[in-house]
Design an enzyme around this catalytic site. Structure first.
Site, mmCIF file in Angstrom:
data_model
loop_
_atom_site.group_PDB
_atom_site.id
_atom_site.type_symbol
_atom_site.label_atom_id
_atom_site.label_comp_id
_atom_site.label_asym_id
_atom_site.label_seq_id
_atom_site.Cartn_x
_atom_site.Cartn_y
_atom_site.Cartn_z
ATOM 1 N N SER A 147 0.744 -14.506 -2.015
ATOM 2 C CA SER A 147 0.881 -13.311 -1.926
ATOM 3 C C SER A 147 3.114 -13.960 -2.512
ATOM 4 O O SER A 147 3.389 -15.016 -2.018
ATOM 5 C CB SER A 147 0.529 -12.341 -0.376
ATOM 6 N N TYR A 161 -0.278 -11.645 8.564
ATOM 7 C CA TYR A 161 -0.026 -12.378 7.226
ATOM 8 C C TYR A 161 0.535 -13.489 6.795
ATOM 9 O O TYR A 161 0.155 -13.810 6.318
ATOM 10 C CB TYR A 161 0.591 -11.040 7.127
HETATM 11 P P1 NDP Z 1 -9.031 -4.676 -1.525
HETATM 12 O O1 NDP Z 1 -8.738 -4.413 -0.567
HETATM 13 O O2 NDP Z 1 -9.133 -4.058 -2.868
HETATM 14 O O3 NDP Z 1 -9.921 -6.549 -1.794
HETATM 15 C C1 NDP Z 1 -9.966 -7.218 -0.930
HETATM 16 C C2 NDP Z 1 -12.009 -7.648 -1.002
HETATM 17 O O4 NDP Z 1 -11.727 -8.599 -0.539
HETATM 18 C C3 NDP Z 1 -12.512 -7.378 -1.359
HETATM 19 O O5 NDP Z 1 -13.957 -7.225 -2.125
HETATM 20 C C4 NDP Z 1 -13.273 -7.364 -0.028
HETATM 21 O O6 NDP Z 1 -14.452 -6.844 -0.187
HETATM 22 C C5 NDP Z 1 -12.821 -8.396 0.544
HETATM 23 N N1 NDP Z 1 -12.993 -9.472 1.408
HETATM 24 C C6 NDP Z 1 -11.793 -8.984 2.754
HETATM 25 N N2 NDP Z 1 -12.829 -9.572 3.992
HETATM 26 C C7 NDP Z 1 -13.196 -10.005 3.104
HETATM 27 C C8 NDP Z 1 -14.428 -11.141 4.044
HETATM 28 N N3 NDP Z 1 -14.424 -10.922 5.680
HETATM 29 N N4 NDP Z 1 -15.261 -12.071 3.237
HETATM 30 C C9 NDP Z 1 -15.716 -11.706 2.086
HETATM 31 N N5 NDP Z 1 -14.924 -10.759 1.645
HETATM 32 C C10 NDP Z 1 -13.733 -9.815 1.736
HETATM 33 O O7 NDP Z 1 -7.147 -5.737 -1.551
HETATM 34 P P2 NDP Z 1 -6.664 -6.360 -2.787
HETATM 35 O O8 NDP Z 1 -7.541 -6.736 -4.052
HETATM 36 O O9 NDP Z 1 -5.329 -5.839 -3.113
HETATM 37 O O10 NDP Z 1 -6.717 -8.228 -2.055
HETATM 38 C C11 NDP Z 1 -7.083 -9.038 -2.322
HETATM 39 C C12 NDP Z 1 -6.407 -9.904 -2.482
HETATM 40 O O11 NDP Z 1 -4.502 -9.960 -3.001
HETATM 41 C C13 NDP Z 1 -5.998 -10.451 -0.582
HETATM 42 O O12 NDP Z 1 -5.936 -12.083 -0.672
HETATM 43 C C14 NDP Z 1 -4.068 -10.365 -0.589
HETATM 44 O O13 NDP Z 1 -3.821 -10.670 0.542
HETATM 45 C C15 NDP Z 1 -3.334 -10.183 -1.880
HETATM 46 N N6 NDP Z 1 -2.898 -10.075 -2.239
HETATM 47 C C16 NDP Z 1 -3.330 -8.338 -2.667
HETATM 48 C C17 NDP Z 1 -1.476 -7.706 -2.589
HETATM 49 C C18 NDP Z 1 -1.758 -6.129 -3.263
HETATM 50 O O14 NDP Z 1 -0.122 -5.871 -3.231
HETATM 51 N N7 NDP Z 1 -3.106 -5.659 -3.258
HETATM 52 C C19 NDP Z 1 0.018 -8.476 -2.617
HETATM 53 C C20 NDP Z 1 -0.420 -9.428 -2.508
HETATM 54 C C21 NDP Z 1 -1.568 -10.086 -2.414
HETATM 55 P P3 NDP Z 1 -15.586 -6.576 1.025
HETATM 56 O O15 NDP Z 1 -14.893 -5.998 1.910
HETATM 57 O O16 NDP Z 1 -16.743 -6.139 0.063
HETATM 58 O O17 NDP Z 1 -16.020 -8.034 1.660
#
Ligand code: NDP
Length: 251
Positions: A147, A161
């Site tokens: 991030s 975070y």
């Molecule tokens: P989403 O909430 O859309 O996606 C998060 C994903 O992570 C989902 O597919 C969820 O799947 C999965 N996930 C969460 N917890 C678990 C777990 N315990 N085990 C397995 N899978 C898990 O968010 P984003 O697409 O935004 O996030 C993706 C990445 O990008 C993250 O690492 C986030 O920190 C990073 N990021 C996002 C930003 C933003 O502005 N959106 C900015 C900077 C970084 P499920 O719930 O089905 O398990």
């Protein structure tokens, strides 16, 4: 460009992970989709199959469960004929004031954003080094979605975070140094605010992507493009870090 390769994408059930999986499949990769929501992964797998002509396999696992992750990664390697690319994307967490924080929330954020990355990387490393030593590409990739908050703390409320994202940045750089001689590239992608469930779900104190900026926020496809750029470089070129912010984002 990625035909005859396979990629594991964690957190592929929504947002950035789903877009990355689609984009890698569009390049010809077989994708192993890992997350907790099996129905979402199955729906994505159908789209991947239909749109890209590629193949997708689904693995339901919680990245905080090391045994479940190892079982899923072993199965993915079996089903896909090895692992050339690991995208550590699953993540989330809570934001809020330290003074009133629930300690369990802090630990939960560390579990997913840091230990989740350790669990998948540890399980995938033997397959990645094997792929790098093979003749398909002569290189393998670990891409971790950090991030902008992993480069500098963007402000109050991002305490744990930001700490976890700084930690995966350090881990990725250490991996890069250790794995260079094994031809496994370690890359870090650092998004600013992206429109996903994370930023539109009304989570308290989380970055908010629901307000129109006039100029536009980043979409998951913008981040997927950075990942594809990284993993499609020729084997002698390692792109170790990409920071992508919306044009109007300041911090
Ligand atoms: P989403 O909430 O859309 O996606 C998060 C994903 O992570 C989902 O597919 C969820 O799947 C999965 N996930 C969460 N917890 C678990 C777990 N315990 N085990 C397995 N899978 C898990 O968010 P984003 O697409 O935004 O996030 C993706 C990445 O990008 C993250 O690492 C986030 O920190 C990073 N990021 C996002 C930003 C933003 O502005 N959106 C900015 C900077 C970084 P499920 O719930 O089905 O398990």
């Amino acid at each position: 460009m990625l035909s005859d390769t396979s990629a594991v994408v964690t957190g592929a059930s929504s947002g950035i992970g789903a877009a990355v999986a689609q984009a890698l499949a569009a390049e010809g990769a077989t994708v192993a989709l890992l997350a907790r929501r099996r129905d979402r992964l199955a729906a994505l797998a159908e789209t991947v199959d239909a749109r890209a002509g590629g193949r997708a396999h689904v693995y339901q696992a919680d990245v905080t469960d090391a045994d479940a992750v190892r079982t899923a990664i072993d199965a993915a390697a079996r089903d896909c004929g090895g692992i050339d690319i690991l995208v550590n994307n699953a993540g989330g967490g809570t934001w809020g004031p330290a003074l009133t924080a629930d300690l369990a929330d802090w630990h939960g954020t560390v579990e997913v954003n840091l230990n989740g990355v350790l669990n998948t990387t540890h399980a995938a490393l033997p397959y990645l080094t094997r792929a790098a030593a093979g003749h398909r590409r002569g290189v393998a990739d670990i891409v971790t979605i950090s991030s902008a908050a992993g480069r500098r703390v963007p402000g109050p409320m991002s305490n744990v975070y930001a700490a976890t994202k700084h930690a995966v940045g350090a881990f990725s750089e250490a991996l890069r140094q250790e794995l260079a001689e094994h031809h496994v590239r370690a890359g870090l992608v650092e998004p600013g605010v992206v429109v996903t469930e994370l930023t539109t779900g009304g989570r308290a104190h989380a970055p908010d992507a629901t307000r129109p900026t006039g100029y536009g926020l980043l979409q998951p496809d913008d981040i997927a493009a950075a990942v594809v750029f990284m993993v499609t470089r020729p084997r002698h070129a390692a792109v170790n870090e990409i920071l992508v912010r919306p044009t109007e984002q300041v911090l």
